[in-house]
Enzyme design. Structure first.
Site, PDB file in Angstrom:
ATOM      1  N   ASP A 139       0.833  -1.203   0.000  1.00 46.46           N
ATOM      2  CA  ASP A 139       0.000   0.000   0.000  1.00 46.46           C
ATOM      3  C   ASP A 139       0.866   1.251   0.000  1.00 46.46           C
ATOM      4  OD1 ASP A 139      -2.908   0.195   0.075  1.00 46.46           O
ATOM      5  OD2 ASP A 139      -2.819  -1.260   1.696  1.00 46.46           O
ATOM      6  N   ASP A 155      -3.959   3.923  -2.070  1.00 39.91           N
ATOM      7  CA  ASP A 155      -5.127   3.974  -1.211  1.00 39.91           C
ATOM      8  C   ASP A 155      -5.959   5.226  -1.484  1.00 39.91           C
ATOM      9  OD1 ASP A 155      -6.562   3.010   1.290  1.00 39.91           O
ATOM     10  OD2 ASP A 155      -5.974   5.024   1.929  1.00 39.91           O
ATOM     11  N   GLU A 166      -7.283   2.253  -5.675  1.00 42.70           N
ATOM     12  CA  GLU A 166      -8.543   2.038  -4.975  1.00 42.70           C
ATOM     13  C   GLU A 166      -9.386   3.292  -5.173  1.00 42.70           C
ATOM     14  OE1 GLU A 166     -10.324   1.446  -0.470  1.00 42.70           O
ATOM     15  OE2 GLU A 166      -8.767   2.905  -0.918  1.00 42.70           O
ATOM     16  N   HIS A 184     -10.397  -5.766   3.621  1.00 38.23           N
ATOM     17  CA  HIS A 184     -10.323  -5.357   5.021  1.00 38.23           C
ATOM     18  C   HIS A 184     -11.285  -4.224   5.368  1.00 38.23           C
ATOM     19  CE1 HIS A 184      -7.966  -2.462   2.817  1.00 38.23           C
ATOM     20  NE2 HIS A 184      -7.908  -1.681   3.879  1.00 38.23           N
ATOM     21  N   ASP A 185     -11.934  -3.634   4.384  1.00 35.27           N
ATOM     22  CA  ASP A 185     -12.825  -2.497   4.613  1.00 35.27           C
ATOM     23  C   ASP A 185     -14.306  -2.852   4.497  1.00 35.27           C
ATOM     24  OD1 ASP A 185     -11.046  -0.449   5.213  1.00 35.27           O
ATOM     25  OD2 ASP A 185     -10.686   0.045   3.114  1.00 35.27           O
TER      26      ASP A 185
END
Length: 549
Positions: free
Chosen positions: A115, A217, A280, A342-343
């Site tokens: 990331d 990100d 993302e 993960h979100d």
């Protein structure tokens, strides 16, 4: 049921894939390091733990790993608040541990993607510490600062994702600073050339250490409207659980200069050869922004959004929407897809009843492997893990705590990975982990599934192996054959082959339409949940991939 042949224009055949475009059609396994494996028994996963478990990842047949942030951080947002872009937080280990991870991953044939969080930093970052000291220091304008309105209120009406205004007053400067997320995550001013230079140097640091690419990100939050224009209200609101949901996010994100920054990022990664960049992108304008950020040969390689991650149900219409987003036209970027991360709550819990989850997980994994684009698999997805229950008193996610009980937050998708069923905390650690182990997870542990050919783990391996073995699935074009709410059919063509892919997305048996029911010209390569199926029928969550006989 209705199933119709598509009349959508067919794109040109996919181009030959260059040797350094290993990422095109790749399967990437996401690792959330706090919850993957704890090597030093402090209850938190770490880099050595990842290295120790890379054999498991490699056994899946994936092309690479994406590791969520492990950089120095006060952990207010669990690593997405970076205090030093060029070091490892002690809870995860050291730079030497990271170097060892890269060496081991490469030895196993795995690429390493990390990331990069360049929209904001932690308020503990040295850059922000200096910036907030005065209005005339060398980094005074490295962040987004603005004067109060005459009545003392914030400079604009912008709201933060995590609740409340996107502005916090700082008495030292006598100004507000902007933050799209937590107040502890001040917004970098990426309009500033020096800030761009500094972030690119941070990226270069990791490229020099051998990483194979970056996930950027929330990159559509990278630049704001310098005029600080108020966002308009949402005119047709849906469910609203926070102030952020009341606005259209036109001016606090998505600035037209973001692609110029991405040009610079792509030039840097291309100078190293064979590197991969993926954006993302979430929000109401995600489709346009994903295409904009990946257009041509000088921006990012790929992008993914939240089309599936926040969907309450998996339907044929949703899949049709995805395929029409990326039809494969000239200068179009390359999509990436993920059902869980993960979100977001795990897909198997969002999309299937508890008793159907194993069958659903195996169908969904085969579907993901058959879609056109890159496939991202989230840790535990190969085991069919359901969303964990985390009681309120154990929540650590700031979003979940603020918005409870309207949103349950992200903790339920971040609980420890179960490795061994008959050990404390499922083999993740020898001490109590930072988040609880769901009591349903140990029975699904990796070692418990390893030698069972009927396990979800081994179904995942078969699905990924099928994708690797067939160029049509990895990089071929997609030709729709029919869609309704519960049944989807399409063909994949490329590399001199043509494959038929058929999926029942629902818990009820489906009769195939006549155009698909005749299998005389096809030979099945892989099927899931098809045992005992009558001819021309797909059982609940049944699916198969076939080739020309």
């Amino acid at each position: 049921m209705t199933a119709t042949l598509s009349t959508r224009p067919v794109a040109a055949p996919e181009p030959e894939v260059a040797a350094d475009a290993w990422w095109r059609g790749a399967v990437i396994y996401q690792i959330y390091p706090r919850s993957f494996a704890d090597s030093n028994n402090d209850g938190v996963g770490d880099l050595k733990g990842i290295t120790d478990r890379l054999d498991h990842v490699a056994s899946l047949g994936v092309d690479g790993i994406w590791i969520s942030p492990f950089f120095t951080s006060p952990m207010r947002d669990f690593g997405y608040d970076v205090a030093d872009y060029c070091d490892v937080d002690p809870v995860f280990g050291t730079l030497e541990d990271f170097d060892a991870l890269v060496v081991r991953a490469h030895a196993l044939g795995l690429k390493v993607i990390i990331d990069q969080v360049f929209c904001h930093t932690s308020d503990q970052h040295a850059w922000f510490r200096e910036s907030r000291q005065s209005r005339d220091n060398s980094k005074a304008d490295w962040y987004v600062w603005a004067h109060a309105k005459p009545d003392g209120s914030p400079p604009s009406n912008w709201q933060s994702v995590f609740g409340g205004p996107a502005w916090t007053w700082d008495a030292r400067r006598g100004q507000y600073y902007m933050h799209n997320f937590l107040p502890e995550q001040p917004q970098l001013n990426l309009h500033h050339p020096a800030v761009q230079d500094a972030t690119l140097e941070a990226a270069r640091f990791w490229l020099d250490r051998g990483v194979d690419g970056f996930r950027l990100d929330a990159i559509n939050f990278a630049m704001h409207d310098p005029a600080l224009t108020d966002n308009p209200p949402v005119t047709t609101p849906g469910k609203r659980t926070r102030p952020f949901d009341f606005q259209r996010h036109i001016y606090n994100q998505g600035h037209a200069d973001i692609p110029v920054y991405l040009n610079r990022m792509r030039a840097l990664t291309d100078s190293y050869g064979g590197r991969f960049t993926v954006a993302e992108v979430g929000g109401e304008d995600a489709e346009r922004e994903m295409k904009l950020f990946t257009e041509g040969d000088d921006r990012l390689n790929s992008a993914y959004g939240f089309l599936y991650l926040y969907a309450d149900k998996l339907t044929g219409n949703l899949l049709h929407q995805a395929e029409t987003m990326w039809p494969g036209m000239d200068r179009e970027g390359w999509p990436s897809w993920t059902f869980s991360n993960h979100d977001a709550p795990r897909a198997v819990s969002r999309w299937a009843a508890e008793g159907d989850r194993k069958a659903f997980a195996e169908m969904a994994m085969l579907l993901l492997m058959c879609m056109r684009g890159n496939a991202f698999v989230y840790q535990g997805e190969e085991l069919g893990l359901p969303q964990a229950h985390v009681p309120f008193e154990r929540l650590v996610d700031p979003e979940a705590i603020v918005n409870w009980p309207q949103t349950l937050g992200r903790d339920g998708a971040r609980t420890p990975m179960p490795w061994r069923a008959e050990t404390p905390w499922a083999g993740f650690s020898s001490v109590e982990p930072w988040l609880p182990v769901d009591p349903r997870h140990p029975a699904l542990a990796a070692e418990a599934q390893e030698h069972d050919p009927a396990s979800t783990l081994n179904a995942t391996r078969r699905a990924i192996a099928l994708r690797r073995a067939h160029p049509a699935l990895r990089t071929g074009r997609l030709i729709p054959r029919g869609v309704d709410a519960s049944l989807v059919a399409f063909e994949r063509e490329g590399g001199g082959e043509r494959l038929l892919c058929i999926f029942n997305l629902g818990p009820d048996a489906q009769a195939l339409p006549a155009a698909l029911a005749n299998e005389a010209g096809w030979r099945r390569l892989l099927a899931v949940n098809m045992d005992g199926a009558a001819a021309g029928t797909l059982p609940p969550y049944g699916a198969y991939v076939a080739t020309r006989a």
